[in-house]
Design a protein around this motif. Structure first.
Motif, PDB file in Angstrom:
ATOM      1  N   UNK A  53       0.786  -1.234   0.000  1.00  0.00           N
ATOM      2  CA  UNK A  53       0.000   0.000   0.000  1.00  0.00           C
ATOM      3  C   UNK A  53       0.810   1.271   0.000  1.00  0.00           C
ATOM      4  N   UNK A  54       2.124   1.175  -0.179  1.00  0.00           N
ATOM      5  CA  UNK A  54       2.968   2.378  -0.177  1.00  0.00           C
ATOM      6  C   UNK A  54       2.806   3.160  -1.474  1.00  0.00           C
ATOM      7  N   UNK A  55       3.000   4.466  -1.391  1.00  0.00           N
ATOM      8  CA  UNK A  55       2.949   5.326  -2.571  1.00  0.00           C
ATOM      9  C   UNK A  55       4.369   5.605  -3.039  1.00  0.00           C
ATOM     10  N   UNK A  56       4.762   4.962  -4.146  1.00  0.00           N
ATOM     11  CA  UNK A  56       6.097   5.126  -4.723  1.00  0.00           C
ATOM     12  C   UNK A  56       6.021   5.788  -6.095  1.00  0.00           C
ATOM     13  N   UNK A  57       4.934   6.489  -6.342  1.00  0.00           N
ATOM     14  CA  UNK A  57       4.762   7.108  -7.657  1.00  0.00           C
ATOM     15  C   UNK A  57       5.882   8.116  -7.918  1.00  0.00           C
ATOM     16  N   UNK A 112       7.278   5.217 -11.711  1.00  0.00           N
ATOM     17  CA  UNK A 112       8.526   5.045 -10.964  1.00  0.00           C
ATOM     18  C   UNK A 112       9.594   4.471 -11.889  1.00  0.00           C
ATOM     19  N   UNK A 113      10.844   4.697 -11.555  1.00  0.00           N
ATOM     20  CA  UNK A 113      11.958   4.195 -12.361  1.00  0.00           C
ATOM     21  C   UNK A 113      12.655   3.078 -11.598  1.00  0.00           C
ATOM     22  N   UNK A 114      12.458   1.834 -12.063  1.00  0.00           N
ATOM     23  CA  UNK A 114      13.090   0.674 -11.451  1.00  0.00           C
ATOM     24  C   UNK A 114      14.142   0.058 -12.361  1.00  0.00           C
ATOM     25  N   UNK A 115      14.649   0.820 -13.299  1.00  0.00           N
ATOM     26  CA  UNK A 115      15.622   0.272 -14.244  1.00  0.00           C
ATOM     27  C   UNK A 115      16.848  -0.272 -13.499  1.00  0.00           C
ATOM     28  N   UNK A 116      17.235  -1.494 -13.881  1.00  0.00           N
ATOM     29  CA  UNK A 116      18.402  -2.120 -13.282  1.00  0.00           C
ATOM     30  C   UNK A 116      18.182  -2.683 -11.897  1.00  0.00           C
ATOM     31  N   UNK A 117      16.948  -2.656 -11.398  1.00  0.00           N
ATOM     32  CA  UNK A 117      16.683  -3.153 -10.045  1.00  0.00           C
ATOM     33  C   UNK A 117      16.463  -4.659 -10.035  1.00  0.00           C
ATOM     34  N   UNK A 118      16.478  -5.247  -8.847  1.00  0.00           N
ATOM     35  CA  UNK A 118      16.247  -6.672  -8.661  1.00  0.00           C
ATOM     36  C   UNK A 118      14.909  -6.876  -7.954  1.00  0.00           C
ATOM     37  N   UNK A 119      14.006  -7.615  -8.603  1.00  0.00           N
ATOM     38  CA  UNK A 119      12.680  -7.867  -8.036  1.00  0.00           C
ATOM     39  C   UNK A 119      12.413  -9.362  -7.891  1.00  0.00           C
TER      40      UNK A 119
END
Length: 249
Positions: free
Chosen positions: A142-146, A168-175
């Motif tokens: 429920x967090x706002x990471x916009x 949001x920009x998650x480029x190069x991240x690990x999910x």
């Protein structure tokens, strides 16, 4: 009448009463010696320099830390639930297992911060800077990471269920193994991201950028919406049963 010194004031008044009277260095010293002076919930620490301090386990529930400098501070196990940290500097801070539920981190600088196992449920992280941050197994439900920057962030096993990640920009991240059930990922950047084994049912990927993303072995099901030119289908190459992948159409 003899004028009271800052040392006298420290023992006669609460921090809120004297912060404006003393230097930033003296403010920092008071916080550092909190065992004698005492910080408490709802503390007013806006704009105060708390960098490099050992604040492990401190209860700062509902505190005002607007634009405070907490860079490289030790805040593991600290309780910052409901605190106002908008615009605060937390780069390199250790927030391992800290409680930031419902906190306002709008525009905060958390680049390189350690938020492993942290509770950020319902937190406002709009436009926050989280590049190279560690959010392994963090609770971001429920967090706002916009509009947040999460480039190269480590989000493995993080729970982002119902989170707002639009633009949001998650480029190069690990999910890898992250939970994204019902998350809003409209228009966000997933270029060169690895969400392998992530759980995506109900997630909204409309207009998301997926160039170079590894979208394989996804758990349970497919997102509710995908960007144009992509499909979600069973993954025949995954060693685990009942897994899916997102590939170009």
């Amino acid at each position: 009448m003899v004028q009271a010194t800052s040392q006298d004031l420290r023992h006669r008044h609460h921090f809120d009463d004297i912060a404006w009277m003393i230097s930033k260095e003296e403010q920092k010293q008071i916080v550092q010696n909190r065992r004698d002076y005492g910080l408490k919930p709802n503390e007013n620490l806006g704009h105060v320099d708390l960098s490099d301090l050992d604040l492990r386990g401190t209860n700062l529930t509902g505190a005002n830390l607007t634009r405070a400098n907490l860079s490289d501070a030790q805040l593991s196990h600290a309780n910052l639930s409901g605190a106002n940290l908008s615009g605060a500097g937390l780069s390199g801070a250790d927030l391992w297992d800290a409680d930031l539920s419902g906190a306002d981190l709008n525009g905060a600088d958390l680049n390189g911060a350690n938020l492993t196992l942290a509770n950020l449920s319902g937190a406002n992280l709009r436009s926050a800077l989280l590049s190279d941050a560690f959010l392994i197994d963090a609770n971001l439900t429920g967090a706002n990471l916009s509009g947040a920057s999460l480039t190269r962030a480590e989000l493995s096993e993080a729970d982002l269920s119902g989170a707002n990640l639009s633009h949001a920009d998650l480029s190069g991240s690990q999910l890898s193994g992250a939970e994204l059930f019902d998350a809003d990922l409209t228009g966000f950047n997933l270029e060169n991201v690895n969400p392998k084994f992530a759980n995506l049912p109900g997630a909204n990927f409309a207009d998301a950028k997926l160039i170079g993303a590894t979208m394989t072995c996804l758990q349970i099901g497919c997102p509710s919406q995908l960007p144009s030119g992509y499909i979600c289908e069973p993954d025949p190459d995954c060693s685990e049963p009942n897994r899916y992948r997102i590939v170009p159409d």
